[in-house]
Design an enzyme around this catalytic site. Structure first.
Site, PDB file in Angstrom:
ATOM      1  N   TYR A 199     -16.544  -0.939   8.335  1.00 22.79           N
ATOM      2  CA  TYR A 199     -15.120  -0.625   8.233  1.00 22.79           C
ATOM      3  C   TYR A 199     -14.401  -0.994   9.529  1.00 22.79           C
ATOM      4  CZ  TYR A 199     -10.932   2.376   7.913  1.00 22.79           C
ATOM      5  OH  TYR A 199      -9.641   2.869   7.906  1.00 22.79           O
ATOM      6  N   GLY A 256       0.845  -1.188   0.000  1.00 26.82           N
ATOM      7  CA  GLY A 256       0.000   0.000   0.000  1.00 26.82           C
ATOM      8  C   GLY A 256       0.877   1.233   0.000  1.00 26.82           C
ATOM      9  N   ILE A 272       0.254   8.307   2.586  1.00 27.35           N
ATOM     10  CA  ILE A 272       1.014   7.827   3.740  1.00 27.35           C
ATOM     11  C   ILE A 272       2.000   6.729   3.338  1.00 27.35           C
ATOM     12  CG2 ILE A 272       0.818   6.583   5.931  1.00 27.35           C
ATOM     13  CD1 ILE A 272      -1.852   8.049   6.369  1.00 27.35           C
ATOM     14  N   GLY A 273       1.538   5.759   2.538  1.00 24.15           N
ATOM     15  CA  GLY A 273       2.410   4.656   2.146  1.00 24.15           C
ATOM     16  C   GLY A 273       3.624   5.117   1.374  1.00 24.15           C
ATOM     17  N   ARG A 324       0.838   6.045  -2.910  1.00 23.79           N
ATOM     18  CA  ARG A 324       0.682   7.484  -2.691  1.00 23.79           C
ATOM     19  C   ARG A 324       0.401   7.754  -1.217  1.00 23.79           C
ATOM     20  NH1 ARG A 324      -3.272   5.633  -6.020  1.00 23.79           N
ATOM     21  NH2 ARG A 324      -5.361   5.378  -5.161  1.00 23.79           N
ATOM     22  N   ASP A 372      -2.303  -7.361  -5.905  1.00 22.46           N
ATOM     23  CA  ASP A 372      -3.698  -7.159  -5.536  1.00 22.46           C
ATOM     24  C   ASP A 372      -3.886  -7.939  -4.238  1.00 22.46           C
ATOM     25  OD1 ASP A 372      -6.445  -7.187  -5.154  1.00 22.46           O
ATOM     26  OD2 ASP A 372      -6.917  -7.447  -7.284  1.00 22.46           O
TER      27      ASP A 372
END
Length: 315
Positions: free
Chosen positions: A172, A10, A15-16, A13, A79
């Site tokens: 979530y 991850g 934070i990762g 873009r 993925d």
């Protein structure tokens, strides 16, 4: 490979991306993994691309690390809904660099709404990417940590466990809390097996962080930018966790700000504010419930389903 090797899942873009860049700047060889790929030398896209845009991919992040910072990086597509791809990612990381020292799971799917307004397919997608993707990644990595004499760290982007977190985003929260349960449970496994050089830690932001997700919020209300911090606070906290003694971080569910204040003596967080001079609002509680019970160490008769299935234990 003399450098420590970190795999960030991850990392395309936000934070990762920041985690990957800052680990590389601190001497790590990094593998940046996510689903989206691109041609990092596409002349139609500015380089480096905006860090929270869809133009930022694992390929551009890897190029940033190598071309702009002189670091060591490899981009591998994955993925996280596909266990076969996760297994390939872990084995390919070790094939390229010879080992795995750090696994960071930042991949995630978000949908914040009531149960009534969360379709089953959306719920299933979040569980597939969030707890199931994490579990598959950790499970695939453990044999390589074993080959490394059980020396390594795992960092999970998941929250402390507390009731308010469930409100308005139950579907979530079910997945994210499940990720934190994995942190607690695997930490107990490490302790039980005497793996004194292994630690798994969960980290969560105390204040909203500038990202693709918060970008939509800012578009609707530009004043909300005053409540955002730069992602560097998150990567700084992760680096501090990786450098901390195992007994301080194994099984820890903590916040970026709280860890930096408590363990690193940071008192001034103003440099992390997106809007200079602003005081971003803390979104997390000041204190969290203690999860341990008095009978914490009294397991009774322990059952191991794997041994039962193999016929090595009889009841």
């Amino acid at each position: 490979m003399t450098k420590k090797v970190a795999l960030i899942i991850g990392a395309s873009r936000g934070i990762g991306r920041q985690i990957a860049i800052d680990l590389a700047r601190n001497g790590y060889a990094v593998v940046v993994a996510a689903k989206t790929t691109s041609n990092p030398h596409d002349p139609s896209i500015p380089f480096p691309p905006p860090p929270n845009s869809f133009a930022s991919t694992i390929n551009t992040v890897a190029r940033e690390i190598t071309d702009l910072y002189g670091g060591t990086a490899t981009a591998i597509a994955v993925d996280t809904r596909d266990t076969t791809q996760i297994n390939h990612l872990i084995s390919e990381t070790v094939r390229i660099y010879g080992k795995l020292d750090v696994l960071i799971y930042n991949s995630g799917a978000i949908w914040w709404s009531s149960v009534e307004n969360t379709p089953v397919k959306r719920f299933q997608l979040m569980q597939k990417i969030n707890p199931e993707g994490l579990y598959a990644s950790v499970h695939a990595a453990l044999p390589y940590f074993e080959k490394n004499e059980w020396k390594g760290r795992i960092i999970v982007v998941s929250p402390p466990i507390y009731s308010r977190f469930f409100r308005g985003k139950t579907a979530y929260a079910m997945g994210k809390v499940g990720m934190s349960v994995l942190t607690k449970g695997l930490a107990m496994d490490f302790e039980r097996e005497g793996r004194k050089n292994m630690a798994i830690t969960s980290i969560w932001p105390a204040v909203s962080i500038e990202s693709a997700a918060t970008g939509d919020m800012v578009k609707k209300d530009p004043t909300s930018e005053r409540d955002l911090r730069k992602p560097t606070i998150f990567s700084d906290a992760i680096l501090a966790m990786l450098n901390a003694p195992v007994h301080k971080v194994n099984g820890l569910l903590d916040l970026d700000e709280d860890f930096l204040r408590r363990e690193c003596g940071v008192a001034d967080f103003s440099k992390y504010a997106v809007v200079p001079g602003s005081s971003p609002r803390r979104i997390m509680p000041a204190k969290f419930p203690i999860l341990e019970v008095e009978e914490q160490d009294d397991e009774g008769r322990r059952m191991d389903s794997a041994q039962l299935r193999a016929g090595r234990v009889k009841i």
